[in-house]
Design an enzyme around this catalytic site. Structure first.
Site, PDB file in Angstrom:
ATOM      1  N   GLY A 180       0.831  -1.408   0.122  1.00 28.21           N
ATOM      2  CA  GLY A 180       0.129  -0.120   0.109  1.00 28.21           C
ATOM      3  C   GLY A 180       0.956   1.260   0.062  1.00 28.21           C
ATOM      4  O   GLY A 180       1.843   1.247   0.716  1.00 28.21           O
ATOM      5  N   ALA A 220      15.821  10.700  -1.258  1.00 30.16           N
ATOM      6  CA  ALA A 220      16.918  10.381  -0.521  1.00 30.16           C
ATOM      7  C   ALA A 220      17.713   9.173  -0.876  1.00 30.16           C
ATOM      8  O   ALA A 220      19.058   9.427  -0.704  1.00 30.16           O
ATOM      9  CB  ALA A 220      16.515  10.197   1.207  1.00 30.16           C
ATOM     10  N   ARG A 225       0.940  -4.943  -5.248  1.00 26.46           N
ATOM     11  CA  ARG A 225       1.058  -6.105  -4.487  1.00 26.46           C
ATOM     12  C   ARG A 225       1.161  -7.293  -5.347  1.00 26.46           C
ATOM     13  O   ARG A 225       0.151  -7.422  -6.270  1.00 26.46           O
ATOM     14  CB  ARG A 225      -0.223  -6.417  -3.578  1.00 26.46           C
ATOM     15  N   ASP A 268       5.233  -4.975   6.123  1.00 25.87           N
ATOM     16  CA  ASP A 268       5.618  -6.245   6.541  1.00 25.87           C
ATOM     17  C   ASP A 268       5.569  -7.127   5.388  1.00 25.87           C
ATOM     18  O   ASP A 268       6.398  -8.342   4.984  1.00 25.87           O
ATOM     19  CB  ASP A 268       5.030  -6.614   7.640  1.00 25.87           C
ATOM     20  N   THR A 273       4.340   2.368   5.712  1.00 27.90           N
ATOM     21  CA  THR A 273       2.933   2.175   5.941  1.00 27.90           C
ATOM     22  C   THR A 273       2.262   2.855   6.886  1.00 27.90           C
ATOM     23  O   THR A 273       2.879   3.363   8.027  1.00 27.90           O
ATOM     24  CB  THR A 273       2.822   0.802   6.296  1.00 27.90           C
ATOM     25  N   ASP A 277       0.050   1.777   8.785  1.00 21.13           N
ATOM     26  CA  ASP A 277      -0.608   1.268  10.028  1.00 21.13           C
ATOM     27  C   ASP A 277       0.375   0.972  10.983  1.00 21.13           C
ATOM     28  O   ASP A 277       0.095   0.868  12.213  1.00 21.13           O
ATOM     29  CB  ASP A 277      -0.579  -0.225   9.448  1.00 21.13           C
ATOM     30  N   ASP A 279       2.596  -1.002  11.957  1.00 16.40           N
ATOM     31  CA  ASP A 279       2.531  -2.357  12.536  1.00 16.40           C
ATOM     32  C   ASP A 279       4.006  -2.947  12.608  1.00 16.40           C
ATOM     33  O   ASP A 279       3.738  -4.311  12.148  1.00 16.40           O
ATOM     34  CB  ASP A 279       1.212  -3.209  12.008  1.00 16.40           C
ATOM     35  N   ARG A 308      -5.510  -1.895   9.112  1.00 20.53           N
ATOM     36  CA  ARG A 308      -5.488  -3.210   8.743  1.00 20.53           C
ATOM     37  C   ARG A 308      -5.474  -4.046   9.994  1.00 20.53           C
ATOM     38  O   ARG A 308      -6.724  -3.881  10.778  1.00 20.53           O
ATOM     39  CB  ARG A 308      -4.173  -4.026   8.163  1.00 20.53           C
ATOM     40  N   ALA A 349     -12.033  11.434  21.696  1.00 22.81           N
ATOM     41  CA  ALA A 349     -13.048  10.541  21.597  1.00 22.81           C
ATOM     42  C   ALA A 349     -13.653   9.989  22.696  1.00 22.81           C
ATOM     43  O   ALA A 349     -12.740   9.693  23.591  1.00 22.81           O
ATOM     44  CB  ALA A 349     -12.562   9.253  20.449  1.00 22.81           C
ATOM     45  N   GLU A 350     -14.972   9.585  22.906  1.00 18.64           N
ATOM     46  CA  GLU A 350     -15.372   9.020  24.125  1.00 18.64           C
ATOM     47  C   GLU A 350     -14.883   7.544  24.193  1.00 18.64           C
ATOM     48  O   GLU A 350     -14.443   7.012  25.375  1.00 18.64           O
ATOM     49  CB  GLU A 350     -16.744   8.893  24.363  1.00 18.64           C
TER      50      GLU A 350
HETATM   51  O1  F6P Z   1      -1.715  -1.292   4.687  1.00 24.76           O
HETATM   52  C1  F6P Z   1      -2.360  -0.154   4.627  1.00 24.76           C
HETATM   53  C2  F6P Z   1      -3.677  -0.161   4.362  1.00 24.76           C
HETATM   54  O2  F6P Z   1      -4.333   1.127   3.853  1.00 24.76           O
HETATM   55  C3  F6P Z   1      -4.558  -0.608   5.495  1.00 24.76           C
HETATM   56  O3  F6P Z   1      -4.800   0.290   6.580  1.00 24.76           O
HETATM   57  C4  F6P Z   1      -5.859  -1.126   5.043  1.00 24.76           C
HETATM   58  O4  F6P Z   1      -6.326  -2.253   5.638  1.00 24.76           O
HETATM   59  C5  F6P Z   1      -5.342  -1.563   3.513  1.00 24.76           C
HETATM   60  O5  F6P Z   1      -4.132  -1.049   3.099  1.00 24.76           O
HETATM   61  C6  F6P Z   1      -6.275  -1.299   2.166  1.00 24.76           C
HETATM   62  O6  F6P Z   1      -5.752  -1.913   1.166  1.00 24.76           O
HETATM   63  P1  F6P Z   1      -6.334  -1.620  -0.187  1.00 24.76           P
HETATM   64  O7  F6P Z   1      -5.802  -0.198  -0.603  1.00 24.76           O
HETATM   65  O8  F6P Z   1      -5.544  -2.542  -1.243  1.00 24.76           O
HETATM   66  O9  F6P Z   1      -7.870  -2.041  -0.252  1.00 24.76           O
END
Ligand code: F6P
Length: 326
Positions: free
Chosen positions: A15, A26, A76, A107, A130, A132, A134, A176, A191-192
């Site tokens: 992504g 860079a 991908r 990852d 990313t 995310d 993660d 994700r 946010a609550e």
């Molecule tokens: O990994 C980045 C991300 O935006 C995630 O947060 C999300 O779940 C996923 O990619 C969405 O993927 P796509 O753009 O292939 O729908």
């Protein structure tokens, strides 16, 4: 004996995340500074297989530091998961003499790089790109800060409508399987409730807190939900509507708006530092490491560790949400 890296390939994969362009810039400019030829590999591993590989000059990366997306495009690749696909990819690098790779991605991209590097003995350096966040071994991943800031701006706007109509909004953010965007944007927007995959959602607890809010005439509520949360925004909304018929509920999914846009200063800065150090790593003979930043210092983590060990989720932050939003 270490083989000296003389030609570098750089790609963005998985992504897109905003700030990737700053990292590409860079890598290209640091390589050229060292008189190393540098090639842009378009559309990630797919482009490597399809021979979409082109020499980069200093001007190739002019005027991109402020742009979202990636000039190298991204994809991908299913074919790269096959030995045949990887062999074709390697042949395309070999015929140009490319003997070092910088892979900017998440990852999934690091997994591909790790396998490829082991099969063909070509050093790969990973840069965490990313939204995310993660990935272990780095306080930041490229694109996370911009994504969170985009989410914050959007949620602030939603709060205006929530306030005007006395409504409850459930806002779903990306991530994700990880809840970092939800955690950071949720705290920053007051946010609550923040619901994330890392912590099981207790629906009874949620209903109870909303009931209490209703009793004390607190009708505006914001719930930020990570997309990976198990129950899901729509299902949670349905339960609230059923159990609390007086509460006016709306669901808003922020979606891909979080991935694009001009990168924040932080994302440009970390991308520039990581890109520079990725090339330095290759020149120092490092192989299969991810270039991260921990406590504002460069941190080099083996790619397999970056893949396996997820960033530790800060559950303590969730505890303060209730107090701060009461
Ligand atoms: O990994 C980045 C991300 O935006 C995630 O947060 C999300 O779940 C996923 O990619 C969405 O993927 P796509 O753009 O292939 O729908």
């Amino acid at each position: 004996m270490e083989k000296k890296v003389s030609k570098i390939g750089v790609m963005t994969s998985g992504g897109d995340s905003t700030g990737m362009n700053a990292a590409v810039r860079a890598v290209v400019r640091t390589s050229l500074y060292h008189n190393i030829e540098v090639f842009g590999i378009y559309r990630g591993f797919s482009g490597m297989i399809e021979d979409d590989i082109h020499p980069m000059e200093s001007r190739s990366v002019a005027n991109i530091i402020q742009r979202g997306g990636t000039i190298l495009k991204t994809a991908r690749s299913k074919e790269f998961k096959t030995p045949q696909g990887r062999q074709t990819a390697y042949n395309n690098l070999k015929k140009r003499g490319i003997n070092g790779l910088v892979v900017i991605g998440g990852d999934g991209s690091f997994k591909g790089a790790q396998i490829f590097s082991n099969e063909f003995d070509i050093p790969c350096i990973g840069i965490p790109g990313t939204i995310d966040k993660d990935i272990a071994g780095s306080d930041f991943t490229i694109g996370f800060d911009t994504a969170v800031n985009t989410a914050v701006q959007a949620i602030d706007k939603i709060r205006d409508t929530a306030d005007a109509h006395d409504r409850l909004f459930i806002v779903e953010v990306m991530g994700r399987d990880a809840g970092y965007i939800a955690l950071h944007s949720g705290i920053a927007t007051g946010a609550e409730n923040i619901l994330v995959p890392e912590s099981e959602t207790d629906i009874e607890d949620l209903i109870q807190s909303l009931t209490q809010n209703e009793k004390r005439k607190k009708l505006v509520n914001l719930i930020v939900v990570a997309e990976g949360e198990k129950i899901g925004a729509n299902e949670i909304a349905a339960v609230i509507e059923k159990r609390l018929p007086n509460v006016d509920v709306r669901v808003c999914v922020l979606g891909h708006i979080q991935r694009g846009g001009s990168p924040t200063c932080l994302d440009r800065l970390i991308a520039s530092r990581m890109g520079y150090h990725a090339v330095e790593c290759l020149l120092l003979g490092k192989q299969n490491v991810m270039v991260g930043i921990l406590n504002n210092k460069m941190n080099y983590l083996p790619l397999d560790k970056a893949i396996k060990e997820k960033e530790k989720f800060n559950n303590d932050w969730l505890k303060i949400v209730k107090i701060l939003s009461s």
